[in-house]
Write a protein that holds these residues in place. Structure first.
Motif: not given
Ligand SMILES: Cc1cc2nc3c(=O)[nH]c(=O)nc-3n(C[C@H](O)[C@H](O)[C@H](O)COP(=O)(O)OP(=O)(O)OC[C@H]3O[C@@H](n4cnc5c(N)ncnc54)[C@H](O)[C@@H]3O)c2cc1C
Length: 659
Positions: A8-13, A40-42, A46-50, A143-145, A276-278
């Motif tokens: 898993f490259c990236g452990t976000g949402a 570290k995701k510690g 973010k606040t996730f709403c849906f 799931s890198r940005p 919407t950004g959701y």
């Molecule tokens: C502050 C905020 C609030 C949001 N609120 C909502 C909401 O309420 N409802 C909704 O539907 N959507 C919301 N969103 C939009 C969307 O849901 C989020 O952006 C969500 O986090 C996207 O998930 P993701 O896994 O794509 O990215 P992320 O959750 O950002 O995960 C990406 C991960 O990749 C890691 N990473 C970066 N570079 C590298 C690399 N080179 N190698 C490995 N890992 C790397 C990052 O550290 C991060 O942990 C919100 C976005 C933000 C920014």
């Protein structure tokens, strides 16, 4: 050799939502998994709403993570409404990350705190490059940005920037069981901005100010707006926590590796709804699809989206239209959203945003919105399709052909249209030449520029007076080059083909109207065009256009062909305004990076001067000839020849920069 089952490259949402579901479906036993993230995701970031139906899988599955639910909403500061059976749910990012920490310990996964450098694949399968080492896996979840590509025609990239305060109030919050959705009762600062309020108790709430627009909101602006809003609505308060964020609202492409074994997820896989950004709900459902495919041993890369797959269909079209409005007419955002929230039932709005409505419902929603801004944006968008303008010109040509038996009406309408065209783009497209070199009015170089301009124009005028034949030859030569230059750049023709095209158009228009042309040429200096042009002369260009698969080019040849059956001046006017001046206008506007209105205002001094010069010409020449219509046009063309000579030279800057 594979070292891991999954990396898993990236452990976000998105990664967390997938891991959770794989776990819930018992699909992680005995798998060798590597998690990599620089964070570290510690902590809560973010606040996730849906919103979702109470019975929907996402509501049931994520139940333990949902820390608050609202089934009532206050829309833009108005009355409270129920949204049941839908609910608005809140998940704190830290609760999600903590679940993944527990799974990491439970399964004993390896976790590396670092950036992944590259995600690739070769004949042995997918691999990543991490600090110079190659690590392989059966599947790599990326799931890198996202890295967005530069916006192309009909693509828009803006931002949803926001600052949220978790506040504790002294007074009780009224309606604390309802969340406030898009409250526009804040200063708009020439943007589209509003506030969300998520009350968690009678005295605590997350208050978030959000801006949709090309410019991100500054922290100072946000804090001022929040302070004002909170004091006005809730009285005294203290700040417990702050959330700052920015979500791209974009329909541009994303740089992605579409290779076997690489699964793109989250924002990187176009899961953010542009208008919407959701994204949270989309990511949850993508994870479900992946889990189902894994269960059935089916490939999972099929859920990777390309730009064309992600941004197709009518909802993408609506998104694109709204993004254009938010970017170019940000003040229109508030009236649009307020009309939507006031006139349309909230459940209908939420279903529409979930892309679950049918066309009839969509239309009933649009009917409630301020339509003018949508129509004008649609019109502007349509012009970005290269075939749209020639199509309109084809309709106009056919319309005037139908009026051929009513020549008075035909003349009245056609000359009216040409006159409007001359004032809006015909003369103005050449009246910003003074800005082309430097992009702005420069007092140091301006006098010399104007002197040169006047010298060249006077030189042409003098030539018409003393050697009209030579003047005509020179005029036809540079007009061919100039007309061809603008069209040829657009249709990617070579330099010589462009000039040849320009010459063909001129000869076609003049030569298919030989007697009218010669009447005017006679007045311009006893000149004649010796040969008529056959109507088929343009046909080879139709073949070229079809060979280039260029609909805009083919349609232009088609309507020009038809225009041979209109009077000379209408035929020439349609080409000069509809094709040449509008193309030139767009090229110059892009070169100067100005809006239409600003460019027109910049053109005003020279534009107005040009009309004064034309009047002088008419007065001067009228003393030389008894004045009637043919002679008026002859004078007009001599005037055009004079002012276009320096223009043809100046505009080269624009086309040179496009090479
Ligand atoms: C502050 C905020 C609030 C949001 N609120 C909502 C909401 O309420 N409802 C909704 O539907 N959507 C919301 N969103 C939009 C969307 O849901 C989020 O952006 C969500 O986090 C996207 O998930 P993701 O896994 O794509 O990215 P992320 O959750 O950002 O995960 C990406 C991960 O990749 C890691 N990473 C970066 N570079 C590298 C690399 N080179 N190698 C490995 N890992 C790397 C990052 O550290 C991060 O942990 C919100 C976005 C933000 C920014």
């Amino acid at each position: 050799m594979q070292q891991y089952d999954y990396i898993f490259c990236g452990t976000g949402a998105s990664a967390s939502l997938l891991l959770l579901q794989l776990h819930q479906n018992n699909l992680l036993q005995d798998l060798n998994i590597l998690l990599i993230d620089p964070d570290k995701k510690g902590k809560k970031d973010k606040t996730f709403c849906f919103w979702a139906d109470v019975e929907e899988p996402i509501s049931l599955d994520l139940n333990p993570l949902i820390s608050h639910r609202w089934d009532k909403v206050v829309l833009s500061g108005d009355k409270t409404q129920s949204i049941l059976p839908l609910q608005y749910n809140h998940v704190s990012s830290i609760d999600l990350y903590n679940q993944i920490h527990q799974l990491t310990l439970h399964y004993n996964w390896q976790k590396i705190i670092s950036y992944v450098d590259e995600v690739k694949a070769d004949k042995e399968g997918p691999f990543i490059i991490l600090n110079g080492s190659v690590l392989r896996a059966k599947y790599i979840f990326d799931s890198r940005p996202p890295v967005y590509k530069t916006a192309q025609v009909r693509e828009t990239h803006i931002f949803q920037s926001f600052v949220g305060w978790m506040i504790e109030t002294e007074n009780e919050i009224k309606d604390s069981n309802a969340f406030r959705f898009m409250d526009f009762h804040i200063e708009q600062q020439d943007s589209t901005q509003f506030v969300y309020v998520l009350p968690f108790s009678t005295k605590t709430a997350l208050v978030e100010v959000t801006r949709f627009g090309a410019e991100k909101m500054s922290l100072t602006d946000a804090e001022e707006l929040l302070d004002h809003y909170v004091k006005n609505n809730f009285g005294k308060y203290s700040i417990q926590d702050i959330e700052i964020g920015c979500i791209p609202m974009s329909n541009t492409g994303i740089n992605n590796t579409q290779l076997p074994g690489i699964v793109t997820m989250g924002a990187r896989n176009y899961q953010i709804k542009p208008s919407t950004g959701y994204a949270f709900k989309n990511m949850y459902y993508q994870a479900r699809l992946i889990v189902e495919a894994i269960k059935q041993n089916q490939p999972i890369e099929v859920f990777n989206k390309s730009k064309s797959k992600a941004h197709k269909g009518r909802f993408s079209f609506y998104d694109g239209l709204l993004l254009d409005i938010l970017k170019d007419k940000p003040k229109e955002g508030k009236p649009i959203f307020e009309a939507l929230l006031k006139n349309v039932e909230v459940k209908k709005i939420l279903n529409f945003l979930d892309e679950k409505t049918d066309v009839a419902t969509d239309l009933s929603i649009f009917y409630q919105l301020p339509w003018k801004v949508f129509v004008s944006t649609l019109f502007e968008r349509s012009f970005s399709f290269t075939w749209f303008r020639p199509l309109i010109l084809t309709f106009i040509t056919i319309f005037f052909l139908i009026l051929s038996n009513h020549s008075a009406l035909q003349n009245y309408l056609a000359y009216g249209l040409i006159m409007i065209g001359l004032v809006t783009v015909g003369i103005p497209h050449g009246a910003v030449d003074h800005l082309l070199e430097t992009g702005k009015w420069n007092m140091k170089v301006a006098p010399l520029f104007i002197a040169k301009y006047l010298f060249l124009a006077s030189f042409m005028g003098l030539l018409w007076y003393i050697l009209p034949f030579l003047a005509l030859v020179i005029f036809l030569a540079y007009s061919s080059w100039h007309f061809g230059q603008a069209d040829g750049k657009k249709w990617l023709l070579s330099k010589w083909s462009s000039t040849f095209w320009g010459a063909s158009v001129l000869f076609y228009i003049l030569g298919t109207h030989l007697s009218e042309t010669n009447k005017i040429l006679a007045v311009m200096g006893n000149l004649t065009l010796p040969i008529a042009c056959p109507a088929w002369l343009l046909l080879p260009w139709l073949v070229v256009a079809i060979f280039h698969k260029n609909a805009s080019f083919a349609l232009t040849v088609f309507w020009l062909f038809l225009s041979a059956y209109l009077p000379l001046l209408i035929s020439f006017g349609l080409y000069f305004i509809g094709q040449h001046s509008l193309t030139g206008w767009q090229d110059v506007r892009n070169h100067l990076k100005l809006s239409n209105s600003r460019m027109w205002i910049h053109s005003l001094p020279f534009h107005a001067t040009a009309w004064i010069f034309l009047l002088c010409f008419l007065v001067f020449w009228s003393s030389a000839y008894p004045f009637e219509e043919t002679k008026r046009w002859a004078v007009f063309f001599i005037f055009i020849a004079c002012i276009s000579f320096p223009h043809v030279i100046s505009i080269n800057v624009v086309y040179r920069s496009k090479e």
